[in-house]
Design a protein around this motif. Structure first.
Motif, PDB file in Angstrom:
ATOM      1  N   ARG A   2       0.817  -1.211   0.000  1.00 56.33           N
ATOM      2  CA  ARG A   2       0.000   0.000   0.000  1.00 56.33           C
ATOM      3  C   ARG A   2       0.851   1.262   0.000  1.00 56.33           C
ATOM      4  N   ARG A   3       2.105   1.135   0.402  1.00 52.32           N
ATOM      5  CA  ARG A   3       2.984   2.307   0.420  1.00 52.32           C
ATOM      6  C   ARG A   3       4.092   2.205  -0.626  1.00 52.32           C
ATOM      7  N   ILE A   5       4.153   0.763  -3.737  1.00 53.75           N
ATOM      8  CA  ILE A   5       3.794   1.075  -5.137  1.00 53.75           C
ATOM      9  C   ILE A   5       3.604   2.578  -5.344  1.00 53.75           C
ATOM     10  N   PRO A   6       2.845   3.271  -4.465  1.00 54.49           N
ATOM     11  CA  PRO A   6       2.748   4.729  -4.654  1.00 54.49           C
ATOM     12  C   PRO A   6       4.102   5.426  -4.598  1.00 54.49           C
ATOM     13  N   THR A   7       4.985   4.965  -3.693  1.00 52.32           N
ATOM     14  CA  THR A   7       6.320   5.582  -3.619  1.00 52.32           C
ATOM     15  C   THR A   7       7.073   5.357  -4.928  1.00 52.32           C
ATOM     16  N   ILE A   9       5.714   4.887  -7.897  1.00 50.77           N
ATOM     17  CA  ILE A   9       5.086   5.721  -8.944  1.00 50.77           C
ATOM     18  C   ILE A   9       5.631   7.147  -8.858  1.00 50.77           C
ATOM     19  N   ALA A  10       5.639   7.700  -7.628  1.00 48.78           N
ATOM     20  CA  ALA A  10       6.127   9.084  -7.449  1.00 48.78           C
ATOM     21  C   ALA A  10       7.583   9.189  -7.884  1.00 48.78           C
ATOM     22  N   LEU A 207      10.309  14.140  -1.663  1.00 45.10           N
ATOM     23  CA  LEU A 207       9.110  13.425  -2.140  1.00 45.10           C
ATOM     24  C   LEU A 207       9.487  12.371  -3.175  1.00 45.10           C
ATOM     25  N   ILE A 208      10.343  12.776  -4.113  1.00 52.46           N
ATOM     26  CA  ILE A 208      10.700  11.856  -5.201  1.00 52.46           C
ATOM     27  C   ILE A 208      11.490  10.669  -4.666  1.00 52.46           C
ATOM     28  N   TYR A 215       2.088  12.289   2.535  1.00 53.98           N
ATOM     29  CA  TYR A 215       0.906  12.411   1.659  1.00 53.98           C
ATOM     30  C   TYR A 215       0.185  11.071   1.485  1.00 53.98           C
ATOM     31  N   LEU A 216       0.847   9.974   1.869  1.00 53.19           N
ATOM     32  CA  LEU A 216       0.213   8.664   1.736  1.00 53.19           C
ATOM     33  C   LEU A 216      -0.715   8.346   2.907  1.00 53.19           C
ATOM     34  N   GLY A 217      -0.691   9.166   3.927  1.00 49.80           N
ATOM     35  CA  GLY A 217      -1.563   8.930   5.073  1.00 49.80           C
ATOM     36  C   GLY A 217      -0.911   8.021   6.090  1.00 49.80           C
ATOM     37  N   GLY A 218      -1.675   7.687   7.121  1.00 53.77           N
ATOM     38  CA  GLY A 218      -1.117   6.995   8.276  1.00 53.77           C
ATOM     39  C   GLY A 218      -1.001   5.489   8.155  1.00 53.77           C
ATOM     40  N   GLU A 219      -1.946   4.860   7.471  1.00 55.85           N
ATOM     41  CA  GLU A 219      -1.996   3.385   7.493  1.00 55.85           C
ATOM     42  C   GLU A 219      -0.806   2.761   6.784  1.00 55.85           C
TER      43      GLU A 219
ATOM     44  N   ALA B 112      -0.018   9.635  -5.791  1.00 55.78           N
ATOM     45  CA  ALA B 112       1.438   9.523  -5.960  1.00 55.78           C
ATOM     46  C   ALA B 112       1.850  10.039  -7.338  1.00 55.78           C
ATOM     47  N   GLY B 116       4.378  13.036  -7.658  1.00 54.79           N
ATOM     48  CA  GLY B 116       5.625  12.813  -8.393  1.00 54.79           C
ATOM     49  C   GLY B 116       5.783  13.788  -9.548  1.00 54.79           C
TER      50      GLY B 116
END
Lengths: 219, 229
Positions: A2-3, A5-7, A9-10, A207-208, A215-219, B112, B116
């Motif tokens: 949950r964390r 993949i978004p990381t 992508i960014a 961020l990158i 920004y991904l929230g707490g969970e 994201a 990004g």
């Protein structure tokens, strides 16, 4: 996952955007153009999300069992939303919805514009009361703020030049205001802009690189 | 056109005037009329952006190209480039899943992407336009002469003022070192320039708000009540 993949992508999107600056050719240049279009689309969905969330919250508040006066305002929000939504989507000529004379434009001119401009005009009164507090020249710095604001406000209004019309050219309020805006104000603004740029650069890098993930929230 | 009819024009003017007065009642105190107008403003604003983004962004960038692409498959010759639009479309739908509490985490993917893209783009543009360009403009010859070799005292002073002000302001933003001694004194000069900037920005904002207020008063007195021309 949950964390991670978004990381990823960014990181991927951010790195491509940076590389594109140094190698503005295929595939990076094309990729960033494609990302730009995608960004517009996803951002539009984000705006939709905001509007739909507002609708959801308003309706939930209206339909809640708590009998407060505020719940009626939730209904007003929802009704106003649906009014402009139905007129804009179905009754204003499709993508020509903003053409002067359309029903959507009628709502925009007679409801949206007066409400928004009056809302911001109200700030003139609150700014006046805030300035009373801010402009008490209790220190050298506060005095500088007061002087700069005083000259800029009077210098940008016709009354400024009328008051100082007897002064030789170059010393009238509008010219003093122009001088403040062109030199000392620019110096401070440049320092702020450079500071912001360095701050944005470091925050963007964090961020990158995935060091900043709030920004991904707490969970 | 229907809205050119005098009846609709008059109705629109009255609606606009009543909403203007409704918002202005807040000057007295928070009251139900103001809250009603505020709720209308919030609803209308949300609907306005919802509709605008649909017609101006989603349809031209996603809906129409997608439809045209699908059409080629059935009518021929088939093209498959439109399939790539499934990615932003899916990301967009994932964003909307934020409204569903159990599936809200899926919205992190499109978020994201936005973070990004914005970070990558801003990193370069801010460094280039804000930092580099501003520094370049600040590092200039301070002593100025005109074409006939005459010293331009006032212009030189102004350039010096901007250069000193910029660097002194930057000194103030160095928080990693305690503002003491020479460093502290230079930083203090920086705050003077920052205060002038804030004062000027404040004056500008006040004038902008005043201009809006004058606009509303002009609407009420001229367009609605016809008291002035």
């Amino acid at each position: 996952m949950r964390r991670e993949i978004p990381t990823a992508i960014a990181f991927f999107v951010g790195i491509i955007c940076i590389i594109q600056f140094f190698i503005p050719h295929r595939p990076f240049g094309t990729l960033v153009d494609v990302f730009s279009d995608w960004f517009g689309i996803v951002a539009a969905f984000a705006i939709w999300l905001g509007a739909l969330n507002l609708l959801k919250v308003s309706l939930e508040r209206s339909l809640s069992k708590k009998k407060t006066h505020d719940r009626w305002y939730g209904l007003v929000v929802a009704a106003s939303f649906f009014l402009i939504f139905i007129i804009g989507m179905f009754m204003s000529g499709g993508d020509q919805f903003q053409v002067p004379g359309s029903r959507f434009d009628y709502l925009y001119v007679n409801i949206y514009t007066p409400l928004s401009s009056t809302m911001f005009a109200l700030l003139a009164f609150f700014v006046a009361s805030a300035s009373y507090r801010a402009f008490r020249a209790r220190s050298w710095e506060a005095t500088l703020l007061l002087i700069a604001a005083f000259f800029v406000m009077l210098g940008r209004a016709p009354v400024g030049d009328q008051l100082t019309g007897f002064m030789p050219e170059g010393y009238r309020l509008s010219e003093v205001a122009n001088w403040i805006m062109t030199y000392p104000q620019v110096a401070g603004q440049r320092a702020i802009m450079i500071g912001i740029a360095l701050g944005v650069a470091s925050a963007s890098l964090r961020l990158i690189l995935g060091l900043e993930r709030s920004y991904l929230g707490g969970e | 056109m229907w809205m050119d009819h005098p009846g609709w024009v008059l109705f629109g003017t009255w609606v606009a005037a009543l909403f203007t007065l409704g918002i202005a009642t807040f000057l007295y105190k928070d009251n139900p009329v103001y809250k009603f107008c505020e709720a209308v403003f919030v609803g209308i604003s949300a609907g306005y952006w919802f509709v605008s983004y649909f017609w101006q962004t989603l349809l031209p960038k996603l809906g129409y190209p997608f439809y045209a692409g699908v059409k080629t498959v059935f009518v021929g010759p088939a093209e498959w480039g439109w399939l790539v639009l499934l990615i932003p479309g899916t990301l967009g739908m994932m964003m909307l899943l934020r409204l569903v509490p159990k599936a809200g985490w899926i919205a992190r993917w499109p978020l994201a992407f936005i973070v990004g893209y914005t970070a990558g783009l801003r990193l370069i543009t801010f460094l280039q336009s804000n930092a580099m360009t501003q520094l370049q403009n600040s590092v200039q010859p301070v002593v100025r002469y005109n074409e006939s070799g005459q010293f331009l005292g006032w212009e030189s002073f102004n350039i010096l003022l901007v250069t000193v002000g910029t660097f002194a302001g930057l000194f103030y933003f160095f928080f990693s070192q305690e503002h003491k001694g020479v460093f502290g004194r230079v930083a203090r000069v920086g705050t003077w320039f920052l205060m002038i900037t804030f004062g000027a920005a404040f004056g500008y904002t006040v004038m902008g708000r005043m201009s809006l207020l004058i606009g509303r008063l002009d609407f009420l007195l001229a367009d609605w009540l016809h008291l002035i021309r």
